[in-house]
Design a protein around this motif. Structure first.
Motif: not given
Lengths: 233, 233
Positions: A143-144, B151, B153-154
């Motif tokens: 994921r992140n 990533p 999306p952070l």
């Protein structure tokens, strides 16, 4: 027609982890170049040994394993010259790289010297990073998660500050830096989440929890994996 | 005899970047499982299409692409059950994973559900990380560089603080986060050292300097590489 220099990643050790592309290039190589130590041993050459054809010309390149740079620079200058002669004669040269050519590899020094004047291509390979996670049976990152790759020669403060805010980290090139790294992990209370994989996918591979490792040095090709991301769901 | 579940990395897109091991397992698979979207399309399946044997049983697994987790959890529970039935009947199952199974991959969710009760093995693959660097023709990291995988999306602050002290960084899963990431890089004056690689090693691959990219979103499989380590020598 000038030849092409291919920097080919051969993966972490298991010959079956070569890519189909690496296999094709190696089995059809006019000239095979690879790094060797002072005793003439080359790990990348060993990995692909079963695939080398008898008609390939070998170009072993001795790289001095010193921390000073000038002997290595001279060795790369000389190697670039020798490879250049083959390329200018129209022969392709396949340079074998442990793991991946551009992931902490030494191929970049040849690439830098030859890319302006010759055609150079890079064939990526499986890195020890993901091979270690596969063998350990634990995800590297999800994921992140922030994933950090930290060379063990970094000083303890730098390692510590990077480890404080990473969900996942791989400390590479552990070797004689093992006890320094272990002390950093102990201070951060990360020892319980740390594993060391040595010689991943090679016949002499070992995997241990960090707190089971006796005092002392570890081999150069050792990686410590730390995972404290969210558990999978 | 119970079967084995293999999580097999199939690399970033070029079918020739499969490993020999992945090729062997895929061409001899009794059951091939792979993720598909709601329309039935699966990228991992597409990569290996030419190697799939007609006698293999197909087990496409539809994973909801939502940010909420519970629909995906149900999908993995169901998939684990179906895979388990094959394993218990003595059939090996090969699960195809884009890139590498344990490098930000979804295979870990099946691994977590099945590893306690069944034999599960992971076959590492070439990641988009090193494939992007190879295609770009720039090293990912060298010597004692700190390499970070971030990533997209952070949030902007987290990205900014990680980028401040990395010699090398790869920002993955760029997609709709592109403009946020670009603004962070502009603030840090890193735009000149940043490149974006989309669909690395796939037929529609593109590579551009960041400041040449028009405003808007980018595809999910886009990676921004930033390198400000020492120049090679």
């Amino acid at each position: 027609m000038s030849g092409t220099l291919y920097g080919v990643g051969v993966g972490p050790g298991d010959p079956e982890l070569l890519t189909l592309k690496a296999h094709r290039l190696i089995t059809s190589a006019a000239v095979l170049a690879y790094p060797v130590n002072a005793e003439g041993y080359g790990f990348a050459q060993q990995i692909v040994g079963e695939f080398i054809q008898s008609e390939s010309v070998h170009l072993p390149i001795t790289i001095p394993m010193k921390t000073e740079r000038s002997p290595a620079r001279c060795a790369y200058d000389q190697a670039a010259k020798e490879i250049g002669v083959h390329l200018e004669s129209g022969r392709d040269v396949v340079f074998l790289c442990e793991g991946d050519p551009f992931f902490f590899g030494s191929f970049m020094y040849l690439f830098e010297r030859l890319n302006g004047t010759h055609t150079c291509k890079v064939v990526p390979g499986v890195t020890s990073l993901t091979a270690c996670a596969a063998e350990l049976g634990r995800p590297l990152a999800a994921r992140n998660d922030v994933l950090k790759v930290l060379p063990a020669p970094l000083d303890a403060n730098a390692l510590s500050s990077e480890l404080q805010n990473a969900q996942s980290a791989a400390i590479i090139k552990v070797g004689r830096h093992f006890e320094k790294v272990r002390a950093v992990l102990e201070n951060l209370e990360l020892t319980e989440q740390a594993w060391i994989v040595e010689a991943a996918t090679n016949p002499h591979q070992t995997i241990r929890a960090l707190n089971e490792v006796p005092e002392g040095e570890r081999p150069y090709f050792s990686t410590i994996l730390i995972y404290r991301g969210e558990e999978p769901w």
